[in-house]
Enzyme design. Sequence first.
Site, PDB file in Angstrom:
ATOM      1  N   ASP A  95       0.874  -1.089  -0.092  1.00 20.59           N
ATOM      2  CA  ASP A  95       0.067  -0.051   0.038  1.00 20.59           C
ATOM      3  C   ASP A  95       0.908   1.108  -0.135  1.00 20.59           C
ATOM      4  O   ASP A  95       2.145   1.050   0.075  1.00 20.59           O
ATOM      5  CB  ASP A  95      -1.056  -0.018   1.175  1.00 20.59           C
ATOM      6  N   ASP A 271      -7.836  -7.745   0.408  1.00 16.34           N
ATOM      7  CA  ASP A 271      -6.871  -7.662   1.563  1.00 16.34           C
ATOM      8  C   ASP A 271      -7.525  -7.328   2.773  1.00 16.34           C
ATOM      9  O   ASP A 271      -8.608  -6.575   2.634  1.00 16.34           O
ATOM     10  CB  ASP A 271      -5.451  -6.853   1.347  1.00 16.34           C
ATOM     11  N   CYS A 309     -12.115 -28.572   7.566  1.00 16.73           N
ATOM     12  CA  CYS A 309     -10.921 -27.979   7.238  1.00 16.73           C
ATOM     13  C   CYS A 309      -9.867 -28.974   7.201  1.00 16.73           C
ATOM     14  O   CYS A 309      -9.965 -29.625   8.123  1.00 16.73           O
ATOM     15  CB  CYS A 309     -10.750 -26.806   8.006  1.00 16.73           C
ATOM     16  N   CYS A 311      -6.683 -28.191   7.317  1.00 15.69           N
ATOM     17  CA  CYS A 311      -5.229 -27.628   7.689  1.00 15.69           C
ATOM     18  C   CYS A 311      -4.502 -28.268   8.899  1.00 15.69           C
ATOM     19  O   CYS A 311      -5.241 -29.168   9.385  1.00 15.69           O
ATOM     20  CB  CYS A 311      -5.539 -25.925   8.046  1.00 15.69           C
ATOM     21  N   CYS A 314      -6.509 -28.182  12.364  1.00 13.96           N
ATOM     22  CA  CYS A 314      -7.914 -28.919  12.285  1.00 13.96           C
ATOM     23  C   CYS A 314      -7.614 -30.450  12.125  1.00 13.96           C
ATOM     24  O   CYS A 314      -8.308 -31.249  12.877  1.00 13.96           O
ATOM     25  CB  CYS A 314      -8.727 -28.594  11.270  1.00 13.96           C
ATOM     26  N   HIS A 340      -5.071 -21.461  10.666  1.00 14.64           N
ATOM     27  CA  HIS A 340      -6.595 -22.060  10.403  1.00 14.64           C
ATOM     28  C   HIS A 340      -7.202 -21.005   9.487  1.00 14.64           C
ATOM     29  O   HIS A 340      -7.737 -20.993   8.478  1.00 14.64           O
ATOM     30  CB  HIS A 340      -7.289 -22.409  11.333  1.00 14.64           C
TER      31      HIS A 340
HETATM   32 ZN   LIG Z   1      -8.250 -25.454   9.640  1.00 16.05          ZN
END
Ligand SMILES: [Zn+2]
Length: 376
Positions: A95, A271, A309, A311, A314, A340
């Site tokens: 930015d 963003d 999820c 990830c 998780c 996460h």
């Molecule tokens: Zn997750």
Amino acid sequence: MTGRFGFEVLHKDSRTNARLGMLHTAHGDVPTPVFMPVGTAGAVKAMPNDWLEALEARIILGNTYHLYLRPGHERIKRLGGLHRFMDWQGAILTDSGGYQVFSHRELRSISEDGVQFRSHLDGSKNFFNPEKVIEIQCALGSDIAMVLDDCTAYPAAYADAEASMEMSARWARKCRDQWRKQDDESRALFGIVQGSVYPDLRKRSAESLVELDFPGMAIGGLSVGEPKDLMYEIVECTVPLLRWDRPRYLMGVGTPQDLVRAVAMGVDMFDCVLPTRNARNGCLFTSEGRILIKNAIYAEDQGPLDPNCSCLTCRRYSRAYLRHLFLTGEHLSAVYNTLHNISFYLDMMRKIRESIQLDFFGNWLEPMEKGEIESR
Ligand SMILES: [Zn+2]
């Protein structure tokens, strides 16, 4: 460093204005619509780069204001530029610092020449003008740089919003002229539409920027306290004023449903600090809605944070353990929560892109229209 900066629209959804696209940068191709994790001071807080790479993050944000104050853009340049300094192989958008200066309202004064501000770190006096923010972003080596703009506060009287928008337009021209001096087509400078919540000001702002022929355009000055419906109205009336064949970036917005709604209007880039900041505050986005991990109901909950999820957080850790990490103030709480939330956002954007490709993106809007996911 190879190739020119570019953008292609690959497919338009049949029922909405959502588009599937591809940004071409010197640091790789970026499929759009894209969410860019915010790496304020040369790091996405609590998130190692190799985890971002594993999640296929292709572009992140850096903040000119913060990097200018610490460690300084000239030092970063001597150390090989921001990519090398932080060892990030993907693309970087910076930015212009205008928004950060805007947020430290009590510390700054604005005139046609630029913005005088005091550092929030040590109170030292600093000055940004259009030429300076281009010099800083060139030193950082940003793939996408942003013009200096005056982010109008909300609420703003029409005359104030008009004067502010007109000054931003004059600054945009100066930034563009400065930018052209470096003669590097592998990087791009984006213009920023201002004009507060007044559609005719937004229109004038967009027209003046289109005339300046920016390779990408952002919608700024939203999510600054205005009601949600008004924000959506302004995005909806601004997007069609931006060129179809150039990327459109909605700055600093937002929640998962904001992203879905803005994608449907034809926005390509986003963003927001929400996923990373909320993660550190123990607020987690899941396929079943938001979770506040400190709540007592999770004290002995052995289930994963989000059963849908994949990830690492998780896959490995229970809600009970994540609650314990949060309550005891362990650093890993921020790390696992951030992993996460970023994973949730990037995964959602991947699914959005797939659904545009297959012409069923409109299905994302239905639960919202029925009010089913309003709590997220
Ligand atoms: Zn997750």
